[in-house]
Design a protein around this motif. Structure first.
Motif, mmCIF file in Angstrom:
data_model
loop_
_atom_site.group_PDB
_atom_site.id
_atom_site.type_symbol
_atom_site.label_atom_id
_atom_site.label_comp_id
_atom_site.label_asym_id
_atom_site.label_seq_id
_atom_site.Cartn_x
_atom_site.Cartn_y
_atom_site.Cartn_z
ATOM 1 N N GLY A 197 7.830 14.370 -8.684
ATOM 2 C CA GLY A 197 9.165 14.085 -9.209
ATOM 3 C C GLY A 197 10.122 13.581 -8.148
ATOM 4 O O GLY A 197 11.252 13.198 -8.450
ATOM 5 N N ILE A 198 9.685 13.542 -6.895
ATOM 6 C CA ILE A 198 10.531 13.079 -5.795
ATOM 7 C C ILE A 198 10.369 11.564 -5.634
ATOM 8 O O ILE A 198 9.253 11.063 -5.493
ATOM 9 C CB ILE A 198 10.154 13.777 -4.480
ATOM 10 C CG1 ILE A 198 10.384 15.283 -4.590
ATOM 11 C CG2 ILE A 198 10.961 13.214 -3.317
ATOM 12 C CD1 ILE A 198 9.919 16.055 -3.370
ATOM 13 N N LYS A 199 11.463 10.854 -5.655
ATOM 14 C CA LYS A 199 11.431 9.409 -5.474
ATOM 15 C C LYS A 199 11.376 9.074 -3.980
ATOM 16 O O LYS A 199 11.867 9.828 -3.141
ATOM 17 C CB LYS A 199 12.657 8.758 -6.110
ATOM 18 C CG LYS A 199 12.717 8.932 -7.627
ATOM 19 C CD LYS A 199 13.961 8.270 -8.194
ATOM 20 C CE LYS A 199 14.036 8.454 -9.714
ATOM 21 N NZ LYS A 199 15.262 7.833 -10.275
ATOM 22 N N LYS A 225 -7.009 8.345 0.684
ATOM 23 C CA LYS A 225 -7.793 7.298 0.021
ATOM 24 C C LYS A 225 -6.892 6.180 -0.489
ATOM 25 O O LYS A 225 -7.247 4.994 -0.411
ATOM 26 C CB LYS A 225 -8.606 7.902 -1.119
ATOM 27 C CG LYS A 225 -9.733 8.809 -0.641
ATOM 28 C CD LYS A 225 -10.439 9.500 -1.798
ATOM 29 C CE LYS A 225 -11.511 10.456 -1.302
ATOM 30 N NZ LYS A 225 -12.169 11.196 -2.409
ATOM 31 N N LEU A 226 -5.708 6.534 -1.020
ATOM 32 C CA LEU A 226 -4.768 5.497 -1.434
ATOM 33 C C LEU A 226 -4.330 4.659 -0.240
ATOM 34 O O LEU A 226 -4.196 3.438 -0.335
ATOM 35 C CB LEU A 226 -3.544 6.144 -2.101
ATOM 36 C CG LEU A 226 -3.713 6.663 -3.520
ATOM 37 C CD1 LEU A 226 -2.496 7.486 -3.934
ATOM 38 C CD2 LEU A 226 -3.913 5.507 -4.497
ATOM 39 N N GLY A 227 -4.121 5.319 0.891
ATOM 40 C CA GLY A 227 -3.679 4.616 2.090
ATOM 41 C C GLY A 227 -4.735 3.727 2.702
ATOM 42 O O GLY A 227 -4.425 2.746 3.369
ATOM 43 N N MET A 228 -6.007 4.052 2.462
ATOM 44 C CA MET A 228 -7.083 3.229 3.010
ATOM 45 C C MET A 228 -7.249 1.924 2.233
ATOM 46 O O MET A 228 -7.652 0.914 2.794
ATOM 47 C CB MET A 228 -8.383 4.038 3.033
ATOM 48 C CG MET A 228 -8.330 5.182 4.039
ATOM 49 S SD MET A 228 -9.650 6.406 3.841
ATOM 50 C CE MET A 228 -11.016 5.529 4.576
ATOM 51 N N HIS A 229 -6.957 1.926 0.959
ATOM 52 C CA HIS A 229 -6.871 0.727 0.123
ATOM 53 C C HIS A 229 -7.979 -0.283 0.409
ATOM 54 O O HIS A 229 -7.720 -1.378 0.943
ATOM 55 C CB HIS A 229 -5.503 0.071 0.331
ATOM 56 C CG HIS A 229 -5.212 -1.045 -0.661
ATOM 57 N ND1 HIS A 229 -5.660 -1.027 -1.974
ATOM 58 C CD2 HIS A 229 -4.517 -2.205 -0.515
ATOM 59 C CE1 HIS A 229 -5.257 -2.120 -2.583
ATOM 60 N NE2 HIS A 229 -4.560 -2.854 -1.723
ATOM 61 N N THR A 264 0.832 -1.201 0.000
ATOM 62 C CA THR A 264 0.000 0.000 0.000
ATOM 63 C C THR A 264 0.866 1.250 0.000
ATOM 64 O O THR A 264 0.592 2.218 -0.720
ATOM 65 C CB THR A 264 -0.932 0.000 1.230
ATOM 66 O OG1 THR A 264 -1.681 -1.212 1.249
ATOM 67 C CG2 THR A 264 -1.889 1.181 1.196
ATOM 68 N N TYR A 265 1.917 1.231 0.809
ATOM 69 C CA TYR A 265 2.844 2.368 0.830
ATOM 70 C C TYR A 265 3.489 2.580 -0.546
ATOM 71 O O TYR A 265 3.715 3.713 -0.977
ATOM 72 C CB TYR A 265 3.932 2.170 1.888
ATOM 73 C CG TYR A 265 3.537 2.611 3.273
ATOM 74 C CD1 TYR A 265 3.221 3.950 3.526
ATOM 75 C CD2 TYR A 265 3.491 1.708 4.331
ATOM 76 C CE1 TYR A 265 2.870 4.359 4.805
ATOM 77 C CE2 TYR A 265 3.135 2.113 5.608
ATOM 78 C CZ TYR A 265 2.824 3.436 5.840
ATOM 79 O OH TYR A 265 2.479 3.850 7.109
ATOM 80 N N ASP A 266 3.773 1.489 -1.243
ATOM 81 C CA ASP A 266 4.363 1.606 -2.586
ATOM 82 C C ASP A 266 3.412 2.324 -3.544
ATOM 83 O O ASP A 266 3.845 3.116 -4.392
ATOM 84 C CB ASP A 266 4.715 0.221 -3.132
ATOM 85 C CG ASP A 266 5.965 -0.365 -2.493
ATOM 86 O OD1 ASP A 266 6.765 0.407 -1.941
ATOM 87 O OD2 ASP A 266 6.139 -1.599 -2.557
ATOM 88 N N ASN A 267 2.126 2.048 -3.414
ATOM 89 C CA ASN A 267 1.147 2.739 -4.260
ATOM 90 C C ASN A 267 1.119 4.240 -3.965
ATOM 91 O O ASN A 267 0.996 5.062 -4.873
ATOM 92 C CB ASN A 267 -0.251 2.141 -4.036
ATOM 93 C CG ASN A 267 -0.394 0.741 -4.602
ATOM 94 O OD1 ASN A 267 0.330 0.356 -5.515
ATOM 95 N ND2 ASN A 267 -1.324 -0.019 -4.049
ATOM 96 N N SER A 298 4.241 5.800 -5.519
ATOM 97 C CA SER A 298 4.144 5.924 -6.971
ATOM 98 C C SER A 298 3.348 7.160 -7.358
ATOM 99 O O SER A 298 3.752 7.931 -8.244
ATOM 100 C CB SER A 298 3.488 4.661 -7.542
ATOM 101 O OG SER A 298 3.327 4.773 -8.944
ATOM 102 N N ALA A 299 2.219 7.377 -6.682
ATOM 103 C CA ALA A 299 1.394 8.551 -6.987
ATOM 104 C C ALA A 299 2.100 9.843 -6.603
ATOM 105 O O ALA A 299 2.028 10.847 -7.322
ATOM 106 C CB ALA A 299 0.054 8.435 -6.254
#
Length: 438
Positions: free
Chosen positions: A63-65, A343-347, A50-53, A56-57
């Motif tokens: 632009g920060i990795k 919302k991405l973190g709630m997955h 989930t953290y990887d998603n 990525s966003a």
């Protein structure tokens, strides 16, 4: 792995003026575009996905990795080594109980709540978990939660019993599960899942909600800015007596409960060994897999002897460390607390790293489309109770867990005497932390 080292020093307040907000969200500078942000999380492999998603966003937008490191069982030890070696990541995401330690070690820089981008959209109750004992903020809340009961609905209905509405009901249901073979003839099970191990302070962590429901506490303010121990009060004896009865007299807890960690506890519940489990909402997804969503119900904690239904309020905080990439770190946290990041973190359907949103513009019920999460949200909003804000709650949690575990392990010991002795140690620890009452 590229690291950035910086000698110990005092840190200025982190502010985000209007110009900084442009930098945080626009991120137009060439230097920032080449930044790799080091983020440490206390999480398992499912949470890492989930953290990887999220990363990525965030990278696509800024632009920060993002370079993650995640661990569970030895996370604190690794963090201690990083602190000692002055080799800190840029952002540390850890539970709210670590706040005092992060302050005491000088790892966490102060956060300007009023100036943090989107800070006005973060719930006041969530900010409470990031507020230090001195009234200042040293982190940004990114996720919150409260505890709820997971109950084998299929077993309860098979026995024709109602949902529990009190401590007595919980005890009766646990005894029924343990004696009436709800899993089938010849399949003995146990009623109550109890992670009573003192490891990482689990005994205190688990029992805290019940202590507050009984009207008790671990420490109390003395009205003069200091604290005194409260484990010599009748409410503490009532709470310990309740659990020791389940362990020793009724024998409704799983075998080895006194040494069981939370990992052991969830395994007991998922495998069908136990029928009642009190835990955080992060277990909703895993119990849906086993024993299965249709077999488990999620209910709010019923009121305790004092008429309170308090539930441990917890969450994850994002700390900005003594890093050379403070602006990028704040940018990442601002994204994580934005509606998109939350919302991405709630997955939904996967493993959430944002259990309940801290951003008040995000509706958990709509995101999850699950009434069980609505139950958790209601419990948090009405009855969340945070651990005391003292300089080093983790040390206090471990000290009280050791003492409570010792009392519970000896079925014939004097509970009042054991708590009186433990309370003396609590007061000594408060004095060591220089917040004890005179």
């Amino acid at each position: 792995m590229k690291t950035t080292k910086e000698g110990p020093r005092q840190f200025a307040r982190l502010t985000a003026s209007g110009a900084a907000c442009v930098a945080l969200f626009g991120l137009t500078s060439h230097a920032q575009a080449e930044t790799t942000l080091r983020v440490w999380t206390r999480s398992n492999p499912d949470a890492r996905a989930t953290y990887d998603n999220i990363a990525s966003a965030f990278t696509k937008k800024s632009g920060i990795k993002v370079e993650y490191f995640n661990a569970m069982t030895d996370y604190e030890q690794r963090l201690s080594r990083a602190i000692a070696g002055n080799d800190l990541p840029d952002v540390i995401i850890n539970d709210s109980s670590s706040l005092g330690l992060m302050m005491k070690t000088g790892v966490a820089a102060e956060i300007d709540r009023a100036g943090f981008p989107g800070g006005a959209d973060i719930q006041d109750r969530a900010w409470q978990g990031a507020q230090g004992y001195n009234g200042k903020y040293y982190a940004v809340p990114v996720s919150v939660q409260s505890f709820v009961f997971f109950i084998r609905k299929d077993w309860r209905e098979k026995l024709g019993l109602p949902q529990p509405k009190s401590w007595d009901d919980i005890a009766k249901l646990a005894k029924a599960f343990s004696t009436m073979q709800p899993a089938g003839a010849g399949k003995p099970v146990y009623g109550f899942t109890f992670p009573a191990s003192a490891t990482r302070g689990y005994t205190t962590w688990f029992m805290s909600s019940f202590l507050w429901q009984a009207g008790g506490d671990f420490i109390r303010p003395d009205g003069k800015g200091r604290f005194r121990g409260a484990l010599d009060e009748p409410a503490a004896a009532k709470t310990v007596g309740y659990f020791r009865q389940m362990l020793c007299s009724d024998k409704v807890t799983q075998p080895g409960a006194i040494n069981a960690t939370t990992a052991d506890a969830i395994a007991s519940f998922r495998s069908g060994q136990t029928g009642i489990f009190f835990s955080g909402p992060y277990h909703i997804a895993v119990v849906d897999q086993e024993p299965g969503r249709d077999k488990v119900e999620v209910i709010a904690p019923p009121p305790g002897p004092a008429g309170k239904a308090d539930s441990l309020g917890e969450g994850e905080l994002a700390y900005v460390t003594r890093s050379a990439n403070k602006q990028a770190a704040l940018s990442y946290i601002a994204f994580l607390t934005s509606p998109e990041g939350q919302k991405l973190g709630m997955h939904p359907g996967g493993f959430p790293v944002v259990r309940l949103p801290v951003n008040k513009t995000v509706d958990a019920g709509k995101v999850y489309n699950d009434p069980r999460w609505q139950t958790v949200e209601t419990v948090y909003e009405k009855n969340a109770h945070y651990a005391p804000a003292i300089p080093d709650w983790m040390s206090m949690r471990q000290l009280t867990a050791d003492g409570l575990n010792r009392i519970l392990a000896n079925c014939n010991s004097d509970i009042d005497a054991g708590l009186k002795d433990l309370n003396k140690k609590v007061n000594q620890e408060l004095a060591r932390q220089r917040v004890g009452a005179n």
